[in-house]
Design an enzyme around this catalytic site. Structure first.
Site, mmCIF file in Angstrom:
data_model
loop_
_atom_site.group_PDB
_atom_site.id
_atom_site.type_symbol
_atom_site.label_atom_id
_atom_site.label_comp_id
_atom_site.label_asym_id
_atom_site.label_seq_id
_atom_site.Cartn_x
_atom_site.Cartn_y
_atom_site.Cartn_z
ATOM 1 N N HIS A 1 0.797 -1.195 0.022
ATOM 2 C CA HIS A 1 0.224 -0.219 0.086
ATOM 3 C C HIS A 1 0.839 1.089 -0.026
ATOM 4 O O HIS A 1 1.145 1.817 1.053
ATOM 5 C CB HIS A 1 -0.843 0.126 1.206
ATOM 6 C CG HIS A 1 -1.617 -1.121 1.153
ATOM 7 N ND1 HIS A 1 -1.398 -2.209 1.751
ATOM 8 C CD2 HIS A 1 -3.278 -1.161 1.120
ATOM 9 C CE1 HIS A 1 -2.447 -3.435 1.502
ATOM 10 N NE2 HIS A 1 -3.500 -2.468 1.154
ATOM 11 N N HIS B 1 -3.948 3.470 -3.459
ATOM 12 C CA HIS B 1 -4.112 2.835 -2.146
ATOM 13 C C HIS B 1 -3.520 1.496 -1.882
ATOM 14 O O HIS B 1 -2.978 1.411 -0.923
ATOM 15 C CB HIS B 1 -5.610 2.557 -1.792
ATOM 16 C CG HIS B 1 -5.901 2.248 -0.467
ATOM 17 N ND1 HIS B 1 -5.856 0.990 -0.134
ATOM 18 C CD2 HIS B 1 -6.717 2.816 0.653
ATOM 19 C CE1 HIS B 1 -6.330 0.809 1.249
ATOM 20 N NE2 HIS B 1 -6.470 2.088 1.684
ATOM 21 N N GLU C 1 -17.152 -3.726 24.866
ATOM 22 C CA GLU C 1 -16.493 -4.938 25.029
ATOM 23 C C GLU C 1 -15.355 -4.792 24.026
ATOM 24 O O GLU C 1 -13.949 -5.220 24.459
ATOM 25 C CB GLU C 1 -17.264 -6.136 24.810
ATOM 26 C CG GLU C 1 -18.234 -6.263 25.636
ATOM 27 C CD GLU C 1 -19.675 -5.674 25.316
ATOM 28 O OE1 GLU C 1 -20.803 -5.799 26.017
ATOM 29 O OE2 GLU C 1 -19.824 -4.848 24.333
ATOM 30 N N HIS D 1 -27.998 -15.005 25.404
ATOM 31 C CA HIS D 1 -26.992 -14.787 26.217
ATOM 32 C C HIS D 1 -26.096 -16.277 26.733
ATOM 33 O O HIS D 1 -25.270 -16.308 27.472
ATOM 34 C CB HIS D 1 -27.540 -14.362 27.482
ATOM 35 C CG HIS D 1 -27.734 -12.691 27.534
ATOM 36 N ND1 HIS D 1 -28.456 -12.144 26.431
ATOM 37 C CD2 HIS D 1 -27.399 -11.696 28.180
ATOM 38 C CE1 HIS D 1 -28.701 -10.916 26.633
ATOM 39 N NE2 HIS D 1 -27.840 -10.577 27.843
#
Length: 675
Positions: free
Chosen positions: A32, A271, A421, A483
């Protein structure tokens, strides 16, 4: 003419970075070049005028940290390290992206000197930088004394549009602003291009306003190709950081991706692909760069060489630390131990005794509660503990007696990360990378899906971080299948270099914590129950056995089969053992709290625990596939291969057949006896 007048211009120095990136990508036929070419001017200013670092000592404790979050632009970092004088010779740049080179496709911690973290998954490097800045703030508050600032450095990060599109950037930047991590300075490469093209079709955020709303100081509208404008922005950022109400800073730099490439600059074509021979030649002409590939003119090389200035900076700090040691010898010794990652001298003597006493007193408790009791026992030995939870402290029980809640302008050793999280997990990696703290964080096991990629990165880097995953099975009950973890423990076990522990009682939980603390080459994940579990003898012998990952918990003379279980299902196996004994069938029960630790034992131990040829039945309230590795074609697994249900835990165990009676019947079937 004066030496100053003869010095290469900033643009010429930046062009050295551009051409090293162009030539390395061209030689590799992969990479890149666009980001290194676009950010070269920013990098030149930061690294030559502001960054405090020592190429001869990349681990100097009070160095500034630099993170290339847009890690696909790795040749920018490799060029910087080579030119500054790190142990990264030009032949390594010529070997860019080749097998076993020190210049891999994305920066890798531990492979290349001077690389502070492994980056590539966009946004995580930024999160690591937030963790590093947090660690700096916490350690400064803990160790600095009047007249003795031994922790006093900045954390710098480069980010691109992709990093800021990733959700993790919202998580960690919001928290960084809330905590007011003022020594964090982030440079936004605002080039308007991603792989698919011009980003306005999918990224139209008002990024400066977003960061201002998140509590950051924002320097807007900086020309990323104007060295003096970039320098002025950094001075402004550092000045406001030093004020009483300083904030983290975002420096918004408008750049052209692939700057210098005559026909490809400003487009996505530059890129992620080599420029091609014709464009490379044209770029040389456009930049006025006459040197052949991988050759740096002597005056440019001399201007970049940071070895003398780096040695002076680190020597000044060491002199400062010597004065600190004279004034505060105990603190100095503790700081050095912590930055080495060593354990306290009395750890080996005190930790086992404390954990045995804890387990003996705990009785039948949920292993999440046993984990908290283990923290209570170990925290006095480990001031480096830095815990937290993703808004579930009361459920994960990651706080401990005497812990101090950290917050804005308030140092402590336990942080409420909020419902973040992924951000928490990646920040923990940054804290571990910084050194001086041992981070752990909690959430429900099913939400490990959110944090999984950061855990994978910790494993890749060999970081000592601890993930506390509670509510580990259908045993959590009424919250239902959203859960209830089914595939999570097995899938975490598949990540290389992660030690997953699923303890059966307080003793095994204490062992899991001790092993996680002592481990220096990778992360640990503790899968803990919501519900109370039976307790087994808390003896030194059993503690020693449990440290080996799998061991015989209950035996019989001439056993005809092995019952193999983890966590809450060890109790099921023990009851099945009793049912089989009543029928006159002798079986062995093996508890295996950590399959990876067991697999690292020598063959003699593994075969003593699981004798070849003896039928085996595994019991775990999770997806069964992994256990066939242990039970073989002739064994069987009592597990769950579908999602759960919403009901009380006891009803769910009966419904899914995770019962002593079913385990008994499966054993009888395996050995050819009619149930």
């Amino acid at each position: 003419m004066s030496a100053v007048a003869d010095a290469p211009a900033p643009r010429q120095l930046a062009n050295a970075l551009r051409m090293l990136a162009v030539d390395a990508v061209e030689l590799a036929k992969s990479g890149h070049p666009g980001a290194p070419m676009g950010m070269a001017d920013i990098a030149e200013v930061l690294w030559r005028r502001h960054l405090r670092h020592d190429p001869a000592d990349p681990r100097w404790p009070d160095r500034d940290r630099f993170v290339l979050s847009n890690g696909h632009g790795s040749m920018l970092l490799y060029g910087l390290l080579h030119l500054a004088g790190y142990d990264l010779p030009i032949d390594e740049l010529k070997a860019f992206r080749q097998l076993h080179s020190r210049t891999p496709g994305h920066p890798e911690y531990g492979v290349t000197p001077g690389v502070e973290t492994t980056t590539g998954p966009l946004g995580q490097g930024l999160a690591n930088a937030v963790g590093m800045a947090l660690a700096e703030s916490l350690l400064a508050a803990e160790f600095n004394r009047d007249g003795h600032a031994i922790v006093d450095h900045h954390t710098y990060a480069f980010v691109g549009d992709g990093c800021l599109m990733e959700g993790i950037s919202h998580e960690v930047c919001s928290l960084a602003g809330t905590l007011r991590l003022s020594k964090l300075i982030v440079f936004y490469d605002d080039n308007g291009i991603s792989i698919d093209g011009h980003v306005e079709g999918w990224f139209a955020d008002d990024t400066p306003a977003r960061f201002e709303a998140q509590g950051w100081y924002v320097v807007r509208g900086v020309d990323g190709h104007d060295a003096e404008a970039v320098d002025a922005a950094i001075h402004v950022a550092k000045a406001q950081a030093a004020s009483a109400d300083g904030k983290p800073t975002l420096v918004c730099c408008r750049t052209v991706i692939g700057q210098g490439a005559p026909t490809k600059a400003g487009s996505h074509d530059v890129h992620g692909a080599p420029l091609g021979a014709e464009e490379v030649a044209a770029t040389r002409v456009a930049l006025g760069w006459d040197a052949p590939p991988f050759e740096i003119p002597a005056d440019v090389a001399a201007a970049w060489d940071a070895r003398a200035s780096g040695a002076a900076a680190s020597a000044e700090w060491r002199a400062r630390f010597a004065r600190y040691r004279a004034a505060h010898p105990a603190l100095a010794a503790e700081f050095e131990r912590r930055m080495r990652g060593g354990l306290p001298v009395d750890w080996a003597m005190q930790a086992p005794a404390r954990l045995l006493a804890m387990a003996d007193a705990a009785g039948e408790v949920a292993t999440r509660r046993a984990s908290q009791l283990a923290l209570d026992a170990l925290a006095p030995l480990l001031p480096e503990f830095f815990g937290g939870s993703a808004d579930l402290t009361a459920s994960n029980l990651t706080n401990f007696k005497g812990c101090v809640v950290a917050g804005r302008d308030r140092p402590g050793n336990h942080l409420s990360y909020g419902v973040r999280e992924f951000g928490m997990a990646a920040m923990m990696n940054g804290i571990a990378l910084h050194g001086g703290l041992l981070p752990y964080g909690g959430t429900f096991l099913t939400f490990s899906d959110y944090s999984r990629n950061a855990l994978r990165m910790a494993a890749m880097m060999g970081l000592r971080v601890v993930h506390v995953f509670t509510h580990d099975s259908i045993g959590l009950g009424e919250d239902g299948p959203t859960h209830q973890s089914i595939e999570h423990v097995p899938s975490l076990r598949l990540i290389p270099n992660v030690d997953v522990w699923r303890p059966a009682d307080a003793l095994e939980t204490g062992v899991a914590w001790a092993c996680a603390v002592e481990r220096v080459d990778g992360p640990s994940a503790l899968a803990l129950s919501r519900q109370a579990l039976p307790a087994y003898p808390a003896t030194p012998e059993r503690m020693a056995d449990a440290r080996r990952g799998g061991y015989v918990l209950a035996d019989a003379e001439a056993p005809r089969a092995v019952l193999l279980a983890t966590g809450s299902e060890v109790g099921v196996a023990m009851q099945a053992h009793a049912l089989l004994a009543a029928r006159g069938v002798a079986v062995r029960v093996v508890s295996m709290p950590s399959t990876s630790v067991f697999d690292r034992q020598d063959r003699a131990w593994r075969e003593a625990v699981l004798p070849p040829g003896l039928p085996a039945v595994a019991v775990e309230a999770a997806h069964p596939d992994l256990w066939h590795k242990y039970v073989g074609r002739d064994g069987s697994v009592v597990g769950i291969a579908r999602f759960g249900e919403s009901a009380p835990a006891a009803a769910l165990y009966r419904y899914f057949g995770i019962t002593p009676e079913r385990a008994r019947d499966v054993v009888l079937d395996c050995i050819g006896d009619a149930p």
